[in-house]
Design a protein around this motif. Structure first.
Motif, PDB file in Angstrom:
ATOM      1  N   PRO A  10       1.102   6.765 -10.253  1.00 49.12           N
ATOM      2  CA  PRO A  10       1.748   5.712  -9.466  1.00 49.12           C
ATOM      3  C   PRO A  10       2.211   4.544 -10.334  1.00 49.12           C
ATOM      4  CG  PRO A  10      -0.388   6.341  -8.534  1.00 49.12           C
ATOM      5  CD  PRO A  10      -0.307   6.951  -9.890  1.00 49.12           C
ATOM      6  N   VAL A  11       3.152   3.795  -9.803  1.00 49.85           N
ATOM      7  CA  VAL A  11       3.576   2.558 -10.467  1.00 49.85           C
ATOM      8  C   VAL A  11       2.386   1.618 -10.592  1.00 49.85           C
ATOM      9  CG1 VAL A  11       5.053   0.525 -10.260  1.00 49.85           C
ATOM     10  CG2 VAL A  11       5.953   2.787  -9.660  1.00 49.85           C
ATOM     11  N   HIS A  12       1.529   1.603  -9.546  1.00 52.51           N
ATOM     12  CA  HIS A  12       0.358   0.718  -9.517  1.00 52.51           C
ATOM     13  C   HIS A  12      -0.913   1.461  -9.922  1.00 52.51           C
ATOM     14  CE1 HIS A  12       3.272  -1.266  -6.773  1.00 52.51           C
ATOM     15  NE2 HIS A  12       2.832  -2.336  -7.391  1.00 52.51           N
ATOM     16  N   HIS A  13      -0.790   2.324 -10.921  1.00 51.42           N
ATOM     17  CA  HIS A  13      -1.935   3.125 -11.351  1.00 51.42           C
ATOM     18  C   HIS A  13      -3.147   2.272 -11.708  1.00 51.42           C
ATOM     19  CE1 HIS A  13      -4.407   5.877 -13.698  1.00 51.42           C
ATOM     20  NE2 HIS A  13      -4.298   5.049 -14.729  1.00 51.42           N
ATOM     21  N   ASP A  14      -2.936   1.215 -12.457  1.00 54.84           N
ATOM     22  CA  ASP A  14      -4.069   0.393 -12.900  1.00 54.84           C
ATOM     23  C   ASP A  14      -4.820  -0.204 -11.722  1.00 54.84           C
ATOM     24  OD1 ASP A  14      -3.473   0.973 -15.513  1.00 54.84           O
ATOM     25  OD2 ASP A  14      -2.387  -0.898 -15.887  1.00 54.84           O
ATOM     26  N   GLU A  15      -4.093  -0.616 -10.689  1.00 57.77           N
ATOM     27  CA  GLU A  15      -4.749  -1.177  -9.501  1.00 57.77           C
ATOM     28  C   GLU A  15      -5.579  -0.125  -8.784  1.00 57.77           C
ATOM     29  OE1 GLU A  15      -2.428  -3.861  -6.913  1.00 57.77           O
ATOM     30  OE2 GLU A  15      -0.833  -3.634  -8.405  1.00 57.77           O
ATOM     31  N   PHE A  16      -5.019   1.075  -8.624  1.00 56.71           N
ATOM     32  CA  PHE A  16      -5.779   2.164  -8.003  1.00 56.71           C
ATOM     33  C   PHE A  16      -7.035   2.470  -8.815  1.00 56.71           C
ATOM     34  CE2 PHE A  16      -1.718   3.291  -5.881  1.00 56.71           C
ATOM     35  CZ  PHE A  16      -2.180   3.581  -4.602  1.00 56.71           C
ATOM     36  N   ALA A  17      -6.878   2.603 -10.128  1.00 58.64           N
ATOM     37  CA  ALA A  17      -8.005   2.978 -10.983  1.00 58.64           C
ATOM     38  C   ALA A  17      -9.083   1.897 -11.017  1.00 58.64           C
ATOM     39  CB  ALA A  17      -7.495   3.268 -12.395  1.00 58.64           C
ATOM     40  N   ASP A  18      -8.668   0.637 -11.060  1.00 55.94           N
ATOM     41  CA  ASP A  18      -9.629  -0.470 -11.149  1.00 55.94           C
ATOM     42  C   ASP A  18     -10.389  -0.684  -9.843  1.00 55.94           C
ATOM     43  OD1 ASP A  18      -8.839  -0.885 -13.740  1.00 55.94           O
ATOM     44  OD2 ASP A  18      -7.544  -2.602 -13.294  1.00 55.94           O
ATOM     45  N   HIS A  19      -9.685  -0.553  -8.725  1.00 59.46           N
ATOM     46  CA  HIS A  19     -10.279  -0.890  -7.438  1.00 59.46           C
ATOM     47  C   HIS A  19     -11.009   0.279  -6.758  1.00 59.46           C
ATOM     48  CE1 HIS A  19      -7.265  -4.270  -7.639  1.00 59.46           C
ATOM     49  NE2 HIS A  19      -8.376  -4.912  -7.295  1.00 59.46           N
ATOM     50  N   PHE A  20     -10.648   1.511  -7.139  1.00 57.55           N
ATOM     51  CA  PHE A  20     -11.215   2.649  -6.413  1.00 57.55           C
ATOM     52  C   PHE A  20     -11.795   3.712  -7.340  1.00 57.55           C
ATOM     53  CE2 PHE A  20      -7.370   1.117  -4.062  1.00 57.55           C
ATOM     54  CZ  PHE A  20      -8.061   0.349  -3.138  1.00 57.55           C
ATOM     55  N   PRO A  21     -12.717   3.320  -8.208  1.00 58.17           N
ATOM     56  CA  PRO A  21     -13.361   4.319  -9.075  1.00 58.17           C
ATOM     57  C   PRO A  21     -14.126   5.335  -8.239  1.00 58.17           C
ATOM     58  CG  PRO A  21     -14.562   2.233  -9.142  1.00 58.17           C
ATOM     59  CD  PRO A  21     -13.290   1.963  -8.408  1.00 58.17           C
ATOM     60  N   GLY A  22     -14.015   6.607  -8.625  1.00 56.56           N
ATOM     61  CA  GLY A  22     -14.685   7.660  -7.863  1.00 56.56           C
ATOM     62  C   GLY A  22     -13.938   8.087  -6.621  1.00 56.56           C
ATOM     63  N   ARG A  23     -12.789   7.432  -6.364  1.00 54.94           N
ATOM     64  CA  ARG A  23     -11.998   7.794  -5.180  1.00 54.94           C
ATOM     65  C   ARG A  23     -10.544   8.040  -5.527  1.00 54.94           C
ATOM     66  NH1 ARG A  23     -12.372   2.811  -1.783  1.00 54.94           N
ATOM     67  NH2 ARG A  23     -11.000   4.012  -0.423  1.00 54.94           N
ATOM     68  N   TYR A  24     -10.199   7.889  -6.783  1.00 53.02           N
ATOM     69  CA  TYR A  24      -8.800   8.015  -7.205  1.00 53.02           C
ATOM     70  C   TYR A  24      -8.727   8.684  -8.569  1.00 53.02           C
ATOM     71  CZ  TYR A  24      -4.476   6.604  -9.538  1.00 53.02           C
ATOM     72  OH  TYR A  24      -3.313   6.607 -10.256  1.00 53.02           O
ATOM     73  N   PHE A  25      -7.702   9.537  -8.718  1.00 51.53           N
ATOM     74  CA  PHE A  25      -7.453  10.149 -10.020  1.00 51.53           C
ATOM     75  C   PHE A  25      -5.966  10.452 -10.137  1.00 51.53           C
ATOM     76  CE2 PHE A  25      -6.648  13.888 -12.629  1.00 51.53           C
ATOM     77  CZ  PHE A  25      -7.246  13.518 -13.831  1.00 51.53           C
ATOM     78  N   SER A  26      -5.418  10.212 -11.332  1.00 52.61           N
ATOM     79  CA  SER A  26      -4.046  10.608 -11.628  1.00 52.61           C
ATOM     80  C   SER A  26      -4.004  11.273 -12.990  1.00 52.61           C
ATOM     81  CB  SER A  26      -3.100   9.398 -11.631  1.00 52.61           C
ATOM     82  OG  SER A  26      -1.812   9.777 -12.098  1.00 52.61           O
ATOM     83  N   THR A  27      -3.231  12.342 -13.088  1.00 54.80           N
ATOM     84  CA  THR A  27      -2.961  12.922 -14.399  1.00 54.80           C
ATOM     85  C   THR A  27      -2.113  11.938 -15.208  1.00 54.80           C
ATOM     86  OG1 THR A  27      -1.048  14.034 -13.437  1.00 54.80           O
ATOM     87  CG2 THR A  27      -3.067  15.323 -13.646  1.00 54.80           C
ATOM     88  N   PRO A  28      -2.223  11.959 -16.529  1.00 57.82           N
ATOM     89  CA  PRO A  28      -1.424  11.033 -17.342  1.00 57.82           C
ATOM     90  C   PRO A  28       0.066  11.328 -17.295  1.00 57.82           C
ATOM     91  CG  PRO A  28      -2.657  12.553 -18.724  1.00 57.82           C
ATOM     92  CD  PRO A  28      -3.169  12.738 -17.331  1.00 57.82           C
ATOM     93  N   ASN A  59     -13.692  10.473   5.523  1.00 58.23           N
ATOM     94  CA  ASN A  59     -13.794  11.192   4.249  1.00 58.23           C
ATOM     95  C   ASN A  59     -12.541  12.024   3.952  1.00 58.23           C
ATOM     96  OD1 ASN A  59     -16.424  10.191   3.755  1.00 58.23           O
ATOM     97  ND2 ASN A  59     -17.261  11.769   5.117  1.00 58.23           N
ATOM     98  N   GLY A  60     -11.414  11.550   4.440  1.00 62.61           N
ATOM     99  CA  GLY A  60     -10.154  12.244   4.199  1.00 62.61           C
ATOM    100  C   GLY A  60      -9.753  12.227   2.733  1.00 62.61           C
ATOM    101  N   LEU A  61      -9.020  13.271   2.333  1.00 52.97           N
ATOM    102  CA  LEU A  61      -8.532  13.418   0.964  1.00 52.97           C
ATOM    103  C   LEU A  61      -7.039  13.701   0.999  1.00 52.97           C
ATOM    104  CD1 LEU A  61      -8.687  13.937  -2.124  1.00 52.97           C
ATOM    105  CD2 LEU A  61      -9.416  16.284  -1.574  1.00 52.97           C
ATOM    106  N   LEU A  62      -6.268  12.883   0.279  1.00 52.22           N
ATOM    107  CA  LEU A  62      -4.830  13.084   0.140  1.00 52.22           C
ATOM    108  C   LEU A  62      -4.543  13.568  -1.273  1.00 52.22           C
ATOM    109  CD1 LEU A  62      -1.965  12.742   1.376  1.00 52.22           C
ATOM    110  CD2 LEU A  62      -1.970  10.417   0.449  1.00 52.22           C
ATOM    111  N   VAL A  63      -3.851  14.702  -1.382  1.00 52.33           N
ATOM    112  CA  VAL A  63      -3.520  15.305  -2.678  1.00 52.33           C
ATOM    113  C   VAL A  63      -2.000  15.344  -2.811  1.00 52.33           C
ATOM    114  CG1 VAL A  63      -3.654  17.383  -4.096  1.00 52.33           C
ATOM    115  CG2 VAL A  63      -5.619  16.704  -2.692  1.00 52.33           C
ATOM    116  N   ASN A  64      -1.492  14.775  -3.896  1.00 55.32           N
ATOM    117  CA  ASN A  64      -0.049  14.702  -4.097  1.00 55.32           C
ATOM    118  C   ASN A  64       0.358  15.423  -5.375  1.00 55.32           C
ATOM    119  OD1 ASN A  64       2.655  14.050  -4.112  1.00 55.32           O
ATOM    120  ND2 ASN A  64       2.359  11.900  -4.640  1.00 55.32           N
ATOM    121  N   THR A  65       0.996  16.581  -5.226  1.00 57.50           N
ATOM    122  CA  THR A  65       1.587  17.267  -6.375  1.00 57.50           C
ATOM    123  C   THR A  65       3.102  17.337  -6.188  1.00 57.50           C
ATOM    124  OG1 THR A  65       1.187  19.416  -5.324  1.00 57.50           O
ATOM    125  CG2 THR A  65      -0.451  18.645  -6.913  1.00 57.50           C
TER     126      THR A  65
END
Length: 307
Positions: free
Chosen positions: A251-269, A216-222
């Motif tokens: 991320p460059v691959h934002h769409d892949e992260f968002a599509d594959h990991f709903p509820g586990r990934y978020f990026s500001t616009p 249940n690790g969480l990585l936060v990138n600011t």
């Protein structure tokens, strides 16, 4: 002397007023180029500028070639990878940043991310609390110190890794220093990234490192998107359904992260760490004061490029 504020994303009016006050009190002229849409507008505006204040605006060889009188560029913020340091040095232009002015804003955003993540993105389901969680701070600079300060209020168990920060400084803040990134990631439930994008750090947050995190690790990138090995992180999040990733840099691959990991990934616009009224004002006025100090007294305290 002419000081140009060139900002595609403008400062708040109160920040511009503060900048103007500092510049004109020193006897210099202030010029504004706000919300420009073409690089040609910037190239034209810098021709007679002696000093330049920017935000995320790109200052490259072409801009420096156009700026025949330029002596100093100040990036209002901590990061300065939007300025070509090598080209600036070749043109005998001093480059500075304004470290610390945005630090609290970025740290507060990191905690907004953490609360959102542990509460399952506010989906109505039961989440967990930050209290008692092990927080790892990767790089203990101005932002990292503010993260530690806030984490104490949440009752978190705080660890940090920074190869360039004395352990005694961390311990004085009630933070437990560790000897390597590997120890930090294997120890902590949450890791908050604050490393710059350098040759050493780019793509350093990879599969093997993040995979060390507990369940249940969480990585936060600011920090910067370049420090993330996106291909590795995509693969790891696919392999480990327990991991979450939240970032302030899309991320460059934002769409892949968002599509594959709903509820586990978020990026500001767009990058929002420094997008507060207070940070906006602080960084702008600090930039103006640094320019005045440089032009009047030759002060180079925050210089980031070679002479």
């Amino acid at each position: 002397m002419k000081v140009l504020v060139a900002t595609e994303k403008p400062f708040a009016k109160v920040a511009v007023d503060g900048i103007r006050s500092e510049i004109e009190a020193a006897g210099y002229e202030l010029a504004l180029l706000e919300k420009y849409t073409e690089k040609s507008q910037l190239l034209d505006a810098v021709k007679d500028a002696d000093a330049l204040i920017i935000r995320s605006d790109i200052i490259d060889e072409e801009v420096l070639n156009a700026a025949g009188q330029l002596k100093i560029v100040v990036r209002a913020g901590a990061g300065y990878d939007n300025v070509s340091l090598e080209a600036a040095t070749a043109h005998h232009v001093c480059v500075m940043n304004t470290p610390g002015q945005n630090s609290n804003a970025v740290a507060e955003l990191a905690f907004g991310f953490m609360v959102m993540a542990v509460r399952n993105f506010y989906d109505g389901k039961s989440g967990t609390e930050l209290k008692g969680k092990k927080l790892g701070i990767h790089a203990y600079g101005n932002v990292g110190r503010n993260v530690a300060r806030i984490a104490k209020g949440f009752g978190m168990d705080i660890y940090a890794y920074d190869a360039y920060c004395p352990k005694e400084a961390m311990e004085a803040d009630g933070v437990k220093p560790v000897d390597s990134p590997e120890v930090l990631y294997s120890t902590c439930d949450i890791v908050s990234l604050h490393i710059p994008a350098t040759a050493e750090t780019k793509n350093s947050i990879n599969y093997d490192l993040v995979n060390l995190m507990p369940k249940n690790g969480l990585l936060v990138n600011t920090a910067r998107k370049e420090v993330i090995n996106e291909a590795d992180l995509l693969r790891l999040m696919n392999d480990r359904a327990d991991l979450k990733y939240i970032t302030d840099i899309m991320p460059v691959h934002h769409d892949e992260f968002a599509d594959h990991f709903p509820g586990r990934y978020f990026s500001t616009p767009k990058k929002m760490g420094a997008q507060t009224a207070e940070a906006n004002i602080n960084a702008g006025i600090a930039a103006a004061r640094q320019i005045v100090g440089f032009l009047k007294d030759g002060c180079e305290k925050y210089r980031v490029n070679k002479k």
